[in-house]
Design a protein around this motif. Structure first.
Motif, PDB file in Angstrom:
ATOM      1  N   LEU A  47      -7.107  -0.241   1.895  1.00  0.00           N
ATOM      2  CA  LEU A  47      -5.938   0.563   2.280  1.00  0.00           C
ATOM      3  C   LEU A  47      -5.673   0.434   3.775  1.00  0.00           C
ATOM      4  O   LEU A  47      -4.530   0.285   4.203  1.00  0.00           O
ATOM      5  CB  LEU A  47      -6.140   2.034   1.916  1.00  0.00           C
ATOM      6  CG  LEU A  47      -5.895   2.433   0.471  1.00  0.00           C
ATOM      7  CD1 LEU A  47      -6.292   3.891   0.257  1.00  0.00           C
ATOM      8  CD2 LEU A  47      -4.436   2.214   0.068  1.00  0.00           C
ATOM      9  N   VAL A  48      -6.743   0.507   4.550  1.00  0.00           N
ATOM     10  CA  VAL A  48      -6.599   0.387   6.009  1.00  0.00           C
ATOM     11  C   VAL A  48      -6.070  -1.000   6.372  1.00  0.00           C
ATOM     12  O   VAL A  48      -5.157  -1.133   7.194  1.00  0.00           O
ATOM     13  CB  VAL A  48      -7.942   0.674   6.724  1.00  0.00           C
ATOM     14  CG1 VAL A  48      -7.854   0.352   8.202  1.00  0.00           C
ATOM     15  CG2 VAL A  48      -8.336   2.134   6.526  1.00  0.00           C
ATOM     16  N   LYS A  49      -6.603  -2.042   5.731  1.00  0.00           N
ATOM     17  CA  LYS A  49      -6.134  -3.403   6.010  1.00  0.00           C
ATOM     18  C   LYS A  49      -4.657  -3.568   5.658  1.00  0.00           C
ATOM     19  O   LYS A  49      -3.890  -4.157   6.423  1.00  0.00           O
ATOM     20  CB  LYS A  49      -6.970  -4.418   5.222  1.00  0.00           C
ATOM     21  CG  LYS A  49      -8.383  -4.567   5.719  1.00  0.00           C
ATOM     22  CD  LYS A  49      -9.160  -5.528   4.822  1.00  0.00           C
ATOM     23  CE  LYS A  49     -10.617  -5.587   5.190  1.00  0.00           C
ATOM     24  NZ  LYS A  49     -11.375  -6.475   4.273  1.00  0.00           N
ATOM     25  N   ILE A  50      -4.275  -3.049   4.508  1.00  0.00           N
ATOM     26  CA  ILE A  50      -2.876  -3.138   4.077  1.00  0.00           C
ATOM     27  C   ILE A  50      -1.979  -2.418   5.085  1.00  0.00           C
ATOM     28  O   ILE A  50      -0.941  -2.940   5.504  1.00  0.00           O
ATOM     29  CB  ILE A  50      -2.669  -2.524   2.676  1.00  0.00           C
ATOM     30  CG1 ILE A  50      -3.424  -3.308   1.607  1.00  0.00           C
ATOM     31  CG2 ILE A  50      -1.184  -2.463   2.330  1.00  0.00           C
ATOM     32  CD1 ILE A  50      -3.550  -2.555   0.286  1.00  0.00           C
ATOM     33  N   ALA A  51      -2.385  -1.215   5.473  1.00  0.00           N
ATOM     34  CA  ALA A  51      -1.594  -0.434   6.423  1.00  0.00           C
ATOM     35  C   ALA A  51      -1.434  -1.179   7.738  1.00  0.00           C
ATOM     36  O   ALA A  51      -0.348  -1.183   8.331  1.00  0.00           O
ATOM     37  CB  ALA A  51      -2.243   0.936   6.649  1.00  0.00           C
ATOM     38  N   GLN A  52      -2.512  -1.833   8.181  1.00  0.00           N
ATOM     39  CA  GLN A  52      -2.427  -2.589   9.434  1.00  0.00           C
ATOM     40  C   GLN A  52      -1.478  -3.777   9.311  1.00  0.00           C
ATOM     41  O   GLN A  52      -0.654  -4.004  10.190  1.00  0.00           O
ATOM     42  CB  GLN A  52      -3.816  -3.078   9.850  1.00  0.00           C
ATOM     43  CG  GLN A  52      -4.698  -1.974  10.354  1.00  0.00           C
ATOM     44  CD  GLN A  52      -6.106  -2.438  10.653  1.00  0.00           C
ATOM     45  OE1 GLN A  52      -6.621  -3.348  10.009  1.00  0.00           O
ATOM     46  NE2 GLN A  52      -6.739  -1.812  11.617  1.00  0.00           N
ATOM     47  N   VAL A  53      -1.596  -4.524   8.223  1.00  0.00           N
ATOM     48  CA  VAL A  53      -0.738  -5.691   8.024  1.00  0.00           C
ATOM     49  C   VAL A  53       0.726  -5.267   7.925  1.00  0.00           C
ATOM     50  O   VAL A  53       1.609  -5.903   8.503  1.00  0.00           O
ATOM     51  CB  VAL A  53      -1.155  -6.486   6.771  1.00  0.00           C
ATOM     52  CG1 VAL A  53      -0.126  -7.550   6.424  1.00  0.00           C
ATOM     53  CG2 VAL A  53      -2.527  -7.123   6.968  1.00  0.00           C
ATOM     54  N   LEU A  54       0.982  -4.178   7.216  1.00  0.00           N
ATOM     55  CA  LEU A  54       2.360  -3.726   7.014  1.00  0.00           C
ATOM     56  C   LEU A  54       2.849  -2.802   8.127  1.00  0.00           C
ATOM     57  O   LEU A  54       3.991  -2.341   8.096  1.00  0.00           O
ATOM     58  CB  LEU A  54       2.483  -3.035   5.650  1.00  0.00           C
ATOM     59  CG  LEU A  54       2.192  -3.935   4.444  1.00  0.00           C
ATOM     60  CD1 LEU A  54       2.232  -3.128   3.155  1.00  0.00           C
ATOM     61  CD2 LEU A  54       3.157  -5.109   4.392  1.00  0.00           C
ATOM     62  N   ASN A  55       1.966  -2.514   9.079  1.00  0.00           N
ATOM     63  CA  ASN A  55       2.308  -1.699  10.243  1.00  0.00           C
ATOM     64  C   ASN A  55       2.809  -0.307   9.856  1.00  0.00           C
ATOM     65  O   ASN A  55       3.846   0.159  10.327  1.00  0.00           O
ATOM     66  CB  ASN A  55       3.331  -2.418  11.125  1.00  0.00           C
ATOM     67  CG  ASN A  55       3.367  -1.852  12.524  1.00  0.00           C
ATOM     68  OD1 ASN A  55       2.372  -1.315  13.017  1.00  0.00           O
ATOM     69  ND2 ASN A  55       4.496  -1.944  13.177  1.00  0.00           N
ATOM     70  N   VAL A  56       2.061   0.345   8.959  1.00  0.00           N
ATOM     71  CA  VAL A  56       2.352   1.719   8.548  1.00  0.00           C
ATOM     72  C   VAL A  56       1.056   2.520   8.597  1.00  0.00           C
ATOM     73  O   VAL A  56      -0.034   1.956   8.686  1.00  0.00           O
ATOM     74  CB  VAL A  56       2.943   1.787   7.112  1.00  0.00           C
ATOM     75  CG1 VAL A  56       4.271   1.068   7.048  1.00  0.00           C
ATOM     76  CG2 VAL A  56       1.986   1.239   6.078  1.00  0.00           C
ATOM     77  N   SER A  57       1.160   3.818   8.529  1.00  0.00           N
ATOM     78  CA  SER A  57      -0.044   4.642   8.469  1.00  0.00           C
ATOM     79  C   SER A  57      -0.566   4.658   7.036  1.00  0.00           C
ATOM     80  O   SER A  57       0.183   4.446   6.084  1.00  0.00           O
ATOM     81  CB  SER A  57       0.253   6.074   8.929  1.00  0.00           C
ATOM     82  OG  SER A  57       1.042   6.744   7.966  1.00  0.00           O
ATOM     83  N   VAL A  58      -1.845   4.924   6.885  1.00  0.00           N
ATOM     84  CA  VAL A  58      -2.441   5.027   5.551  1.00  0.00           C
ATOM     85  C   VAL A  58      -1.773   6.178   4.796  1.00  0.00           C
ATOM     86  O   VAL A  58      -1.473   6.055   3.606  1.00  0.00           O
ATOM     87  CB  VAL A  58      -3.972   5.211   5.621  1.00  0.00           C
ATOM     88  CG1 VAL A  58      -4.555   5.507   4.247  1.00  0.00           C
ATOM     89  CG2 VAL A  58      -4.636   3.979   6.220  1.00  0.00           C
ATOM     90  N   ASP A  59      -1.526   7.283   5.481  1.00  0.00           N
ATOM     91  CA  ASP A  59      -0.871   8.428   4.839  1.00  0.00           C
ATOM     92  C   ASP A  59       0.491   8.038   4.270  1.00  0.00           C
ATOM     93  O   ASP A  59       0.848   8.417   3.161  1.00  0.00           O
ATOM     94  CB  ASP A  59      -0.700   9.597   5.813  1.00  0.00           C
ATOM     95  CG  ASP A  59      -1.934  10.465   5.907  1.00  0.00           C
ATOM     96  OD1 ASP A  59      -2.811  10.353   5.024  1.00  0.00           O
ATOM     97  OD2 ASP A  59      -2.022  11.256   6.857  1.00  0.00           O
ATOM     98  N   TYR A  60       1.259   7.285   5.020  1.00  0.00           N
ATOM     99  CA  TYR A  60       2.560   6.844   4.528  1.00  0.00           C
ATOM    100  C   TYR A  60       2.392   5.895   3.346  1.00  0.00           C
ATOM    101  O   TYR A  60       3.083   6.008   2.335  1.00  0.00           O
ATOM    102  CB  TYR A  60       3.351   6.165   5.648  1.00  0.00           C
ATOM    103  CG  TYR A  60       4.719   5.719   5.219  1.00  0.00           C
ATOM    104  CD1 TYR A  60       5.752   6.634   5.092  1.00  0.00           C
ATOM    105  CD2 TYR A  60       4.974   4.388   4.923  1.00  0.00           C
ATOM    106  CE1 TYR A  60       7.010   6.247   4.681  1.00  0.00           C
ATOM    107  CE2 TYR A  60       6.240   3.988   4.509  1.00  0.00           C
ATOM    108  CZ  TYR A  60       7.252   4.919   4.389  1.00  0.00           C
ATOM    109  OH  TYR A  60       8.492   4.530   3.977  1.00  0.00           O
TER     110      TYR A  60
END
Length: 112
Positions: A47-60
């Motif tokens: 989840l953290v990796k995805i959020a970083q790649v997509l430039n969003v917060s994990v919560d979002y």
């Protein structure tokens, strides 16, 4: 909006294919496709990796927030999940190390 729908929408907004996004986070396309189909959920690390790649917060990303806020949300979430039982001094060191780690990973994902 379900996680799977949000994930697919964000991937498309980033102009990435499933293969490209899966490669950036270090998994196979079929595993990634299961997430978009809602068959499986990613691990917290993914989840953290995805959020970083997509430039969003994990919560979002997971739908806990409708606001797409910054990387500090990701760091704060990881900190809260992993700092139980630490002394105040240990928490301070851990938070600094976590921020440094996240910055390093962010740079690697941008290069990759």
């Amino acid at each position: 909006m379900e996680f799977s729908e949000r994930l697919k929408e964000l991937r498309k907004q980033a102009s990435l294919t499933q293969v490209e996004l899966a490669g950036k986070i270090g998994i196979g396309q079929s595993s990634y496709a299961d997430w978009e189909r809602g068959k499986k959920k990613p691990t917290q690390d993914n989840l953290v990796k995805i959020a970083q790649v997509l430039n969003v917060s994990v919560d979002y990303l997971v739908g806990n927030s409708e606001e797409n806020s910054d990387d500090l949300d990701n760091i704060e979430l990881l900190f809260r999940m992993n700092s139980k039982g630490l002394t105040d001094e240990e928490k301070e060191v851990f938070k600094k190390e976590l921020i440094a780690f996240m910055e390093e990973r962010k740079l690697k994902f941008k290069k990759g």
